[in-house]
Design an enzyme around this catalytic site. Structure first.
Site, PDB file in Angstrom:
ATOM      1  N   ARG A  27       3.918   3.517  -6.518  1.00 37.51           N
ATOM      2  CA  ARG A  27       3.625   2.412  -5.559  1.00 37.51           C
ATOM      3  C   ARG A  27       2.368   2.103  -6.000  1.00 37.51           C
ATOM      4  O   ARG A  27       1.385   3.108  -5.946  1.00 37.51           O
ATOM      5  CB  ARG A  27       3.850   2.466  -4.112  1.00 37.51           C
ATOM      6  CG  ARG A  27       3.097   1.503  -3.429  1.00 37.51           C
ATOM      7  CD  ARG A  27       3.516   1.490  -2.032  1.00 37.51           C
ATOM      8  NE  ARG A  27       4.982   1.222  -1.941  1.00 37.51           N
ATOM      9  CZ  ARG A  27       5.393   0.422  -0.627  1.00 37.51           C
ATOM     10  NH1 ARG A  27       4.730   0.298   0.145  1.00 37.51           N
ATOM     11  NH2 ARG A  27       6.738   0.016  -0.649  1.00 37.51           N
TER      12      ARG A  27
ATOM     13  N   HIS B  20       9.576  -5.471  -6.249  1.00 33.63           N
ATOM     14  CA  HIS B  20       9.950  -4.258  -5.502  1.00 33.63           C
ATOM     15  C   HIS B  20      11.627  -4.286  -5.563  1.00 33.63           C
ATOM     16  O   HIS B  20      12.297  -4.480  -4.569  1.00 33.63           O
ATOM     17  CB  HIS B  20       9.444  -4.722  -4.143  1.00 33.63           C
ATOM     18  CG  HIS B  20       9.601  -3.818  -3.151  1.00 33.63           C
ATOM     19  ND1 HIS B  20       9.746  -2.478  -3.387  1.00 33.63           N
ATOM     20  CD2 HIS B  20       9.097  -3.739  -1.787  1.00 33.63           C
ATOM     21  CE1 HIS B  20       9.758  -1.416  -2.151  1.00 33.63           C
ATOM     22  NE2 HIS B  20       9.423  -2.438  -1.333  1.00 33.63           N
TER      23      HIS B  20
ATOM     24  N   GLN C  61      13.751  -2.528  -2.816  1.00 31.95           N
ATOM     25  CA  GLN C  61      14.106  -3.364  -1.733  1.00 31.95           C
ATOM     26  C   GLN C  61      15.079  -4.462  -1.861  1.00 31.95           C
ATOM     27  O   GLN C  61      15.930  -4.502  -1.181  1.00 31.95           O
ATOM     28  CB  GLN C  61      12.717  -4.216  -1.331  1.00 31.95           C
ATOM     29  CG  GLN C  61      12.746  -5.236  -0.104  1.00 31.95           C
ATOM     30  CD  GLN C  61      12.619  -4.338   1.316  1.00 31.95           C
ATOM     31  OE1 GLN C  61      11.897  -3.336   1.345  1.00 31.95           O
ATOM     32  NE2 GLN C  61      13.759  -4.509   2.014  1.00 31.95           N
TER      33      GLN C  61
ATOM     34  N   ASP D  35       8.756 -12.865   3.982  1.00 33.27           N
ATOM     35  CA  ASP D  35       7.802 -11.679   4.016  1.00 33.27           C
ATOM     36  C   ASP D  35       6.306 -12.061   4.409  1.00 33.27           C
ATOM     37  O   ASP D  35       6.207 -13.284   4.731  1.00 33.27           O
ATOM     38  CB  ASP D  35       7.915 -11.217   2.619  1.00 33.27           C
ATOM     39  CG  ASP D  35       7.040  -9.813   2.466  1.00 33.27           C
ATOM     40  OD1 ASP D  35       6.764  -9.131   3.359  1.00 33.27           O
ATOM     41  OD2 ASP D  35       6.609  -9.615   1.062  1.00 33.27           O
TER      42      ASP D  35
ATOM     43  N   CYS E 158      11.652  -7.712   4.513  1.00 31.86           N
ATOM     44  CA  CYS E 158      11.368  -6.308   4.160  1.00 31.86           C
ATOM     45  C   CYS E 158      10.847  -5.493   5.118  1.00 31.86           C
ATOM     46  O   CYS E 158      11.025  -4.220   5.003  1.00 31.86           O
ATOM     47  CB  CYS E 158      10.751  -6.371   2.869  1.00 31.86           C
ATOM     48  SG  CYS E 158       9.202  -7.099   2.704  1.00 31.86           S
TER      49      CYS E 158
ATOM     50  N   ARG F 165      17.498   1.202   2.567  1.00 29.83           N
ATOM     51  CA  ARG F 165      16.595   1.806   1.440  1.00 29.83           C
ATOM     52  C   ARG F 165      16.749   3.187   1.217  1.00 29.83           C
ATOM     53  O   ARG F 165      16.790   3.494   0.105  1.00 29.83           O
ATOM     54  CB  ARG F 165      15.191   1.623   2.029  1.00 29.83           C
ATOM     55  CG  ARG F 165      14.445   0.046   2.280  1.00 29.83           C
ATOM     56  CD  ARG F 165      14.205  -0.495   1.017  1.00 29.83           C
ATOM     57  NE  ARG F 165      13.493   0.170   0.231  1.00 29.83           N
ATOM     58  CZ  ARG F 165      12.146   0.048   0.282  1.00 29.83           C
ATOM     59  NH1 ARG F 165      11.543  -0.534   1.233  1.00 29.83           N
ATOM     60  NH2 ARG F 165      11.443   0.897  -0.742  1.00 29.83           N
TER      61      ARG F 165
HETATM   62  N1   CP Z   1       9.586  -2.434   2.694  1.00 27.63           N
HETATM   63  C1   CP Z   1       8.871  -1.416   2.800  1.00 27.63           C
HETATM   64  O1   CP Z   1       8.625  -1.295   1.341  1.00 27.63           O
HETATM   65  O2   CP Z   1       8.229  -0.832   3.332  1.00 27.63           O
HETATM   66  P1   CP Z   1       6.763   0.101   3.308  1.00 27.63           P
HETATM   67  O3   CP Z   1       5.901  -0.439   2.974  1.00 27.63           O
HETATM   68  O4   CP Z   1       6.778   0.666   4.701  1.00 27.63           O
HETATM   69  O5   CP Z   1       7.394   1.117   2.375  1.00 27.63           O
HETATM   70  N1  NVA Z   2       4.780  -8.019  -0.059  1.00 30.62           N
HETATM   71  C1  NVA Z   2       4.423  -6.874   0.641  1.00 30.62           C
HETATM   72  C2  NVA Z   2       5.695  -5.915   0.736  1.00 30.62           C
HETATM   73  C3  NVA Z   2       5.567  -5.027   1.601  1.00 30.62           C
HETATM   74  C4  NVA Z   2       6.605  -4.107   1.678  1.00 30.62           C
HETATM   75  C5  NVA Z   2       3.373  -6.298   0.135  1.00 30.62           C
HETATM   76  O1  NVA Z   2       3.146  -6.271  -1.258  1.00 30.62           O
HETATM   77  O2  NVA Z   2       2.306  -5.805   0.772  1.00 30.62           O
END
Ligand code: CP
Ligand code: NVA
Length: 319
Positions: free
Chosen positions: A117, A144, A147, A239, A279, A307
Site C-alpha cells: 500500500r 485500488h 476493492q 468515497d 469502500c 475484501r
Molecule cells: N477500503 C479500504 O481499503 O479500507 P482500509 O483503508 O481500512 O484498508
Molecule cells: N480513496 C481513499 C480510499 C481508502 C480506502 C484513500 O485513498 O484514502
C-alpha cells in the site's frame, strides 16, 4: 460459454502473475476471480478447510493506514493455510532509504507473495519489476483493484448479474473511482461519474477504461452533474472527499464537493432497488448522508467482508 478446459487455461495463466490493476486482466480472468471468491466464501461459511497456500508466506508493506486491507489479507492468508507478515514501511529499511529494487530482491528470497500500500503507484510497479514473486497492489494513489473486485463480487451476489447494470460514482476522481471504472468496463457495465471541476478522474484512466469498454460494449460517461450520473443507476458509489495524503486540502474540498453528497434527495434519481456502496472508511454528513449509508440500500459491510473472499481468490490464483 466458459468450458472446463477454458477454466483450466485461465487458472494456469494466472499463476505467478502480479495483481497491480484490473487493466492487466481479461474479462474472463476477472469473472474467474469473482466466481472463485464466491466459492471460497461458501467453503469458509461451510467450515471446509482449504489450504492451497500451506507453508507459504505473504509480506505486507504498508506506507499508509489500513483497517480492512490489513486484516483481510492477514486473515485470508491464514485461512488459506499460509502466514502473513505485517511490515510497516517505517519499521523496515525501505523507510530509511533501502531501494525498492533491493527490497524486492531480498523479500523474494524469503516470501511467496507481497502486497504494497503506497503513495506512489510507480513504487508498486517497481516492486513488481524487481521481485520474482507475485506482487499485489493494496492501494496506490492511482488505483485500488482489490476493492473493486470485492465490490463487484458484492454486486453480483445482490443482483445476480453484472453485465448491463449501471454504476454511478459521485465524488472525487480518485484511486477507488479508477478501479471501479476499469472493472465496470471489463465486466460490460455502464459507468457514469460526476465530480466537481478540478477533481475529475485521470484522463489516462478514462482512456484505458474506454478502450476496455469498447470490447465489452459498455459505456463510460464522465459528467459534472450528479443527477445526470445517478439517473437510473443500479449501483450508487461514493468515497471520501479527501483521500489519504490529501488531508491538508480537507477544507477546500468540503467547499468544492458540497453539491456532491449522496443523500436522500439525490438517490431519488437512481433505480428503486439501487445498491449503495462505499469502500470505507466513510465520513457521514460529508460524501454521504447518514440516512443513505445506514439505510436499506446500503451494502457497505458486505463489501468490507468480501475484501477477505476476493483477496483470497487473488492469492490462491496467483501464488
Ligand atoms: N477500503 C479500504 O481499503 O479500507 P482500509 O483503508 O481500512 O484498508
Ligand atoms: N480513496 C481513499 C480510499 C481508502 C480506502 C484513500 O485513498 O484514502
Amino acid at each position: 460459454m466458459t468450458t472446463t478446459a477454458n477454466l483450466e487455461e485461465i487458472a494456469l495463466n494466472l499463476k505467478g502473475r502480479d495483481f497491480l490493476g484490473l487493466v492487466d486482466y481479461t474479462p474472463e480472468e476477472i469473472r474467474y476471480l469473482l466466481d472463485l471468491a464466491i466459492e471460497l466464501k461458501r467453503k469458509q461459511k461451510a467450515g471446509e478447510i482449504y489450504h492451497p497456500l500451506k507453508g507459504k508466506s505473504l509480506g505486507m508493506i504498508f506506507e499508509k493506514s489500513s483497517t480492512r486491507t490489513r486484516i483481510s489479507f492477514e486473515v485470508g492468508m491464514y485461512q488459506l493455510g499460509g502466514q502473513a507478515l505485517f511490515l510497516s514501511k517505517n519499521d523496515i529499511q525501505m523507510g530509511r532509504g533501502e531501494t525498492i529494487r533491493d527490497t524486492a530482491q531480498v523479500m523474494s528470497r524469503y516470501l511467496d507473495g507481497m502486497i504494497l500500500r503506497t503513495f506512489g503507484h510507480r513504487n508498486v510497479v517497481e516492486l513488481a519489476r524487481g521481485a520474482t514473486i507475485p506482487v499485489i497492489n493494496a492501494l496506490s494513489d492511482q488505483s485500488h483493484p482489490c476493492q473493486a473486485l470485492a465490490d463487484y463480487q458484492t454486486a453480483l451476489e445482490h443482483k445476480g448479474k453484472l453485465a448491463g447494470l449501471k454504476v454511478a460514482y459521485i465524488g472525487d476522481g480518485n484511486n477507488v473511482l479508477h478501479s471501479l471504472m476499469m472493472g465496470a468496463a471489463k465486466l460490460g457495465m455502464h459507468f457514469a461519474s460526476a465530480s466537481p471541476e478540478g477533481y475529475d478522474p485521470a484522463e489516462s484512466s478514462v482512456k484505458s477504461s474506454r478502450e476496455a469498454a469498447q470490447e465489452t460494449g459498455s459505456r463510460i460517461d464522465i459528467v459534472r452533474d450528479p443527477r445526470e450520473a445517478i439517473e437510473g443507476a443500479d449501483i450508487v458509489y461514493t468515497d471520501v472527499w479527501a483521500s489519504m495524503g490529501f488531508e491538508e486540502e480537507q477544507k477546500d474540498r468540503e467547499k468544492a464537493f458540497k453539491n456532491y453528497q449522496v443523500n436522500e434527495e439525490l438517490t431519488k434519481y437512481a433505480k428503486n432497488d439501487y445498491l449503495f456502496m462505499h469502500c470505507l472508511p466513510a465520513h457521514r454528513g460529508e460524501e454521504v448522508s447518514e440516512g443513505v449509508i445506514d439505510g436499506k440500500h446500503s451494502v457497505i459491510f458486505d463489501e468490507a467482508e468480501n475484501r477477505l473472499h476476493a483477496q483470497k481468490a487473488v492469492m490462491a490464483a496467483i501464488m
